[in-house]
Design a protein around this motif. Structure first.
Motif, PDB file in Angstrom:
ATOM      1  N   UNK A 122       0.766  -0.846  -0.113  1.00 34.19           N
ATOM      2  CA  UNK A 122       0.236   0.210   0.196  1.00 34.19           C
ATOM      3  C   UNK A 122       0.753   0.970   0.055  1.00 34.19           C
ATOM      4  N   UNK A 123       2.153   1.282   0.905  1.00 33.21           N
ATOM      5  CA  UNK A 123       2.729   2.252   0.811  1.00 33.21           C
ATOM      6  C   UNK A 123       4.068   2.667  -0.725  1.00 33.21           C
ATOM      7  N   UNK A 124       4.040   1.338  -1.549  1.00 31.21           N
ATOM      8  CA  UNK A 124       4.705   1.826  -2.558  1.00 31.21           C
ATOM      9  C   UNK A 124       3.567   2.525  -3.460  1.00 31.21           C
ATOM     10  N   UNK A 125       2.488   1.936  -3.104  1.00 33.15           N
ATOM     11  CA  UNK A 125       1.366   2.396  -4.068  1.00 33.15           C
ATOM     12  C   UNK A 125       1.159   3.805  -4.096  1.00 33.15           C
ATOM     13  N   UNK A 126       1.078   4.172  -2.491  1.00 30.36           N
ATOM     14  CA  UNK A 126       0.679   5.946  -2.191  1.00 30.36           C
ATOM     15  C   UNK A 126       2.049   6.317  -3.078  1.00 30.36           C
ATOM     16  N   UNK A 127       2.850   5.520  -3.154  1.00 31.40           N
ATOM     17  CA  UNK A 127       4.363   6.810  -3.829  1.00 31.40           C
ATOM     18  C   UNK A 127       4.151   6.669  -5.321  1.00 31.40           C
ATOM     19  N   UNK A 128       3.297   5.390  -6.089  1.00 30.52           N
ATOM     20  CA  UNK A 128       3.730   5.748  -7.798  1.00 30.52           C
ATOM     21  C   UNK A 128       2.471   6.779  -7.344  1.00 30.52           C
ATOM     22  N   UNK A 129       1.350   6.801  -6.791  1.00 28.71           N
ATOM     23  CA  UNK A 129       0.282   8.003  -7.058  1.00 28.71           C
ATOM     24  C   UNK A 129       1.070   9.024  -7.013  1.00 28.71           C
ATOM     25  N   UNK A 130       1.703   9.269  -5.870  1.00 28.77           N
ATOM     26  CA  UNK A 130       2.469  10.697  -5.150  1.00 28.77           C
ATOM     27  C   UNK A 130       2.083  11.054  -4.256  1.00 28.77           C
ATOM     28  N   UNK A 131       0.760   9.853  -3.116  1.00 25.61           N
ATOM     29  CA  UNK A 131       0.620  11.026  -2.581  1.00 25.61           C
ATOM     30  C   UNK A 131       1.767  10.474  -1.175  1.00 25.61           C
ATOM     31  N   UNK A 132       2.688   9.722  -1.329  1.00 28.10           N
ATOM     32  CA  UNK A 132       3.495   9.866  -0.299  1.00 28.10           C
ATOM     33  C   UNK A 132       4.881   9.889  -0.574  1.00 28.10           C
ATOM     34  N   UNK A 133       6.037  10.464   0.504  1.00 23.77           N
ATOM     35  CA  UNK A 133       6.854  10.714  -0.288  1.00 23.77           C
ATOM     36  C   UNK A 133       7.686  10.015  -0.582  1.00 23.77           C
ATOM     37  N   UNK A 134       9.280   9.760  -0.937  1.00 30.58           N
ATOM     38  CA  UNK A 134      10.279   8.702  -1.256  1.00 30.58           C
ATOM     39  C   UNK A 134      10.578   8.159   0.334  1.00 30.58           C
ATOM     40  N   UNK A 135      10.650   9.247   0.999  1.00 31.81           N
ATOM     41  CA  UNK A 135      10.384   7.915   2.734  1.00 31.81           C
ATOM     42  C   UNK A 135       9.942   8.563   3.791  1.00 31.81           C
ATOM     43  N   UNK A 136       8.530   7.332   3.656  1.00 30.92           N
ATOM     44  CA  UNK A 136       7.625   7.269   3.722  1.00 30.92           C
ATOM     45  C   UNK A 136       6.913   7.646   5.311  1.00 30.92           C
ATOM     46  N   UNK A 137       8.562   7.496   6.171  1.00 33.93           N
ATOM     47  CA  UNK A 137       8.109   7.026   7.672  1.00 33.93           C
ATOM     48  C   UNK A 137       7.657   8.475   8.206  1.00 33.93           C
ATOM     49  N   UNK A 138       7.500   9.827   7.903  1.00 34.44           N
ATOM     50  CA  UNK A 138       6.550  10.497   8.524  1.00 34.44           C
ATOM     51  C   UNK A 138       5.210  10.623   8.664  1.00 34.44           C
ATOM     52  N   UNK A 139       5.153  10.187   7.352  1.00 31.45           N
ATOM     53  CA  UNK A 139       3.228   9.910   7.215  1.00 31.45           C
ATOM     54  C   UNK A 139       3.178   8.741   8.169  1.00 31.45           C
ATOM     55  N   UNK A 140       3.503   7.454   7.788  1.00 32.28           N
ATOM     56  CA  UNK A 140       3.604   6.207   8.768  1.00 32.28           C
ATOM     57  C   UNK A 140       3.584   6.431   9.910  1.00 32.28           C
ATOM     58  N   UNK A 141       4.353   6.691   9.978  1.00 33.06           N
ATOM     59  CA  UNK A 141       4.570   6.253  12.187  1.00 33.06           C
ATOM     60  C   UNK A 141       4.769   7.750  12.447  1.00 33.06           C
ATOM     61  N   UNK A 142       3.300   8.702  12.177  1.00 30.32           N
ATOM     62  CA  UNK A 142       3.065   9.610  12.416  1.00 30.32           C
ATOM     63  C   UNK A 142       3.300  11.113  13.510  1.00 30.32           C
ATOM     64  N   UNK A 143       4.816  11.264  12.567  1.00 34.25           N
ATOM     65  CA  UNK A 143       5.486  12.240  12.672  1.00 34.25           C
ATOM     66  C   UNK A 143       4.644  13.507  12.513  1.00 34.25           C
ATOM     67  N   UNK A 144       4.531  13.772  10.753  1.00 29.61           N
ATOM     68  CA  UNK A 144       3.640  14.720  10.264  1.00 29.61           C
ATOM     69  C   UNK A 144       2.893  14.911  10.289  1.00 29.61           C
ATOM     70  N   UNK A 145       1.846  14.049  11.702  1.00 27.22           N
ATOM     71  CA  UNK A 145       0.450  14.347  11.955  1.00 27.22           C
ATOM     72  C   UNK A 145       1.218  14.569  13.710  1.00 27.22           C
ATOM     73  N   UNK A 146       2.235  14.641  14.249  1.00 34.07           N
ATOM     74  CA  UNK A 146       2.386  15.251  15.237  1.00 34.07           C
ATOM     75  C   UNK A 146       2.759  16.628  15.647  1.00 34.07           C
ATOM     76  N   UNK A 147       3.170  16.450  14.476  1.00 43.06           N
ATOM     77  CA  UNK A 147       3.860  18.705  13.767  1.00 43.06           C
ATOM     78  C   UNK A 147       2.182  19.315  13.835  1.00 43.06           C
ATOM     79  N   UNK A 148       1.460  18.562  12.809  1.00 37.90           N
ATOM     80  CA  UNK A 148       0.049  19.047  13.007  1.00 37.90           C
ATOM     81  C   UNK A 148      -1.005  18.896  14.343  1.00 37.90           C
TER      82      UNK A 148
END
Lengths: 351, 351
Positions: free
Chosen positions: B200-226
């Protein structure tokens, strides 16, 4: 310190809840909003009328016994004298919360007109004057330099109109669609659980969602008034209820609901308005089977929601309570805040 | 006619989209908003910098060939000179849209500080300065009589901050919870369809949703800032990311998702902040199995949503796009509109 003096026309659940908010939170509201609120007039079909320019003691009003009226109190009378009070009150804001008359909006239209003509701003939760005479009353308000606000005429206190008019500034809104009636939405939900239309309506009545005569909820005429308000306010249309094609949920059968569920869809009563290719606004009320991915498909029970179709932002949706006395009273508070901001901007502009 | 002169710091997707809006809709925006917009400075890591006090011809900038820089043009240079441009531009509004640095927010924090210190208002979509230095920068802006706006730092152009701060005035907001990251939400949805986390992460990357390094999205640190931004802005907290307990969606197994579905629930990555009994704000980021009746349960794919828990109105929810260059550029336009309103109110107040 700025202060607004309020006249409450109608003292049923909603205006009583507003009086409660003003009574219980005076200091907190003053701190937060930068202005004080005082009730100087109340009229009510049963209680009569009360005008006290120095401020009515709301604690005393709440303590009145059920059979008591305002007669005999200073500034009190046994009859409402709505027109007299509206024209002669020292209030700068008149809050109209009498019953909605879906045919000609009276007597609320006359109440609003009298308030504006005598130089007062108006807040109302009453769909009648807004849907049936909104264009005229807005023009009249502009001509008299006062403000006409009516957030609670659609989706109770959930701030749909203010969201569209203020928060979405800079966008083109090309269409709106919404679940605008909690009773019919609750009934459709119960029919999904296997209940008949009649049983679900009876249950909604028992729970206090539906009126004694549920026709306006079930056949879509309540939504028809609301979509007229949304189309005129948000899309700049000038339509009337006669321009809105209307079908109610009595057209939806148990079999329709089962069929939709099998396809992952849900029937909803949708009010919608959008601009066609020629720029004309087309508005309808009809039951629609929405796919589960649609932002309105999951809006359940008495909750209401409106989706805005915008150019730069795509679809944005706001959901929240569509009824309730305290929720609707908040709409009036929100209107009073908007009236205050408008008055301040006019003072700024004239300096 | 009022006019705002804009400096664009960073000329990637978002600021380029804002320039496009200004270029293509100048007259329409002027009519609607009552002020004109003009870009007088652009800086960019690759293009260099350009300062033209009479207004940059944006058509010429869009027509530049991919290898071209601003060097050799009047007021142009091959290097960005961000600090120099921010301090010396004739712009009254600086728009900061460089990359988010989740560690110390630099260089964006310095950009915002330099702009404020030189008397300019700032609009940004950059979470870094807001989450990591928001309190300081807001104080600095107040001290310099300018405005710091950052609608796009959370949920792109969907106007969550402005909804809470303006549209809900008069309410007490006791808590907020939201789906604040589109990538993790998309991934959870695909896992419901039987896909593994990695696929699913690979697909999200292919669709342009996820960054090359998806850690901040998957492990919640992006949401932590928000959620830090939402807690500080909406609940008046003064928390930092260190105060926010964080767990990501890598903790959710395929079995968890199947179990939840069997109970009619859906796993969502939820950022939440609320006031406890002592008035302290507690904030967390964690995967939660929400019942299908929860207003956030049906928010699917890259859509984001925030629910506000209020006293008079109960729960109100806003959903909309959480990413996209045009959507995020609208957040900047919305900020510019707020800066204009603030400047006008200051002029009104000083007269």
């Amino acid at each position: 310190m700025n202060r607004h003096d309020i006249a409450l026309i109608g003292f049923g659940g909603v205006n009583r809840a507003l009086a409660q908010i003003i009574h219980e939170r005076a200091d907190e509201l003053t701190d937060q909003l930068g202005f004080a609120l005082r009730v100087v007039a109340i009229t009510d079909l049963r209680l009569g009328s009360l005008m006290q320019a120095d401020g009515i003691d709301l604690g005393e009003v709440f303590a009145m016994s059920p059979m008591d009226t305002f007669a005999g109190r200073p500034g009190g009378a046994a009859v409402p004298q709505n027109d007299f009070v509206i024209r002669n009150t020292t209030a700068d804001i008149v809050v109209e919360a009498t019953f909605t008359n879906p045919l000609d909006g009276e007597p609320a239209v006359s109440h609003v007109r009298a308030a504006i003509e005598s130089g007062k701003s108006v807040a109302t939760t009453n769909k009648g004057p807004v849907a049936l005479a909104g264009t005229e009353l807005n023009r009249l308000a502009a001509a008299h330099g006062v403000t006409f606000e009516y957030e609670g005429s659609v989706v109770s206190g959930t701030p749909i109109l203010r969201f569209a008019g203020e928060t979405l500034k800079g966008l083109r809104v090309n269409g709106v669609q919404g679940i605008l009636n909690g009773t019919s939405n609750y009934v459709l939900g119960q029919m999904e659980s296997g209940m008949t239309l009649d049983d679900a309506v009876a249950e909604a009545q028992a729970l206090g969602y539906a009126e004694a005569d549920p026709t306006a909820d079930i056949e879509g005429s309540d939504v028809q008034l609301k979509i007229v308000i949304l189309a005129n306010e948000i899309l700049g249309a000038q339509i009337t209820t006669a321009d809105v094609e209307r079908r109610g949920i009595s057209e939806v059968s148990a079999a329709d609901i089962i069929d939709a569920a099998a396809r992952g869809s849900r029937w909803k009563l949708i009010g919608s308005a959008s601009r066609d290719a020629d720029g004309n606004v087309v508005a309808t009320v009809e039951p629609v089977a929405l796919p589960s991915t649609h932002p309105l498909a999951s809006v359940s029970g008495p909750t209401n929601a409106v989706s805005f179709d915008t150019d730069l932002l795509g679809t944005v949706t706001v959901s929240g309570p569509g009824a309730g006395r305290m929720e609707t009273a908040y709409a009036l508070l929100s209107d009073i805040i908007a009236i205050d901001a408008h008055q301040r901007s006019m003072i700024g502009a004239s300096e």
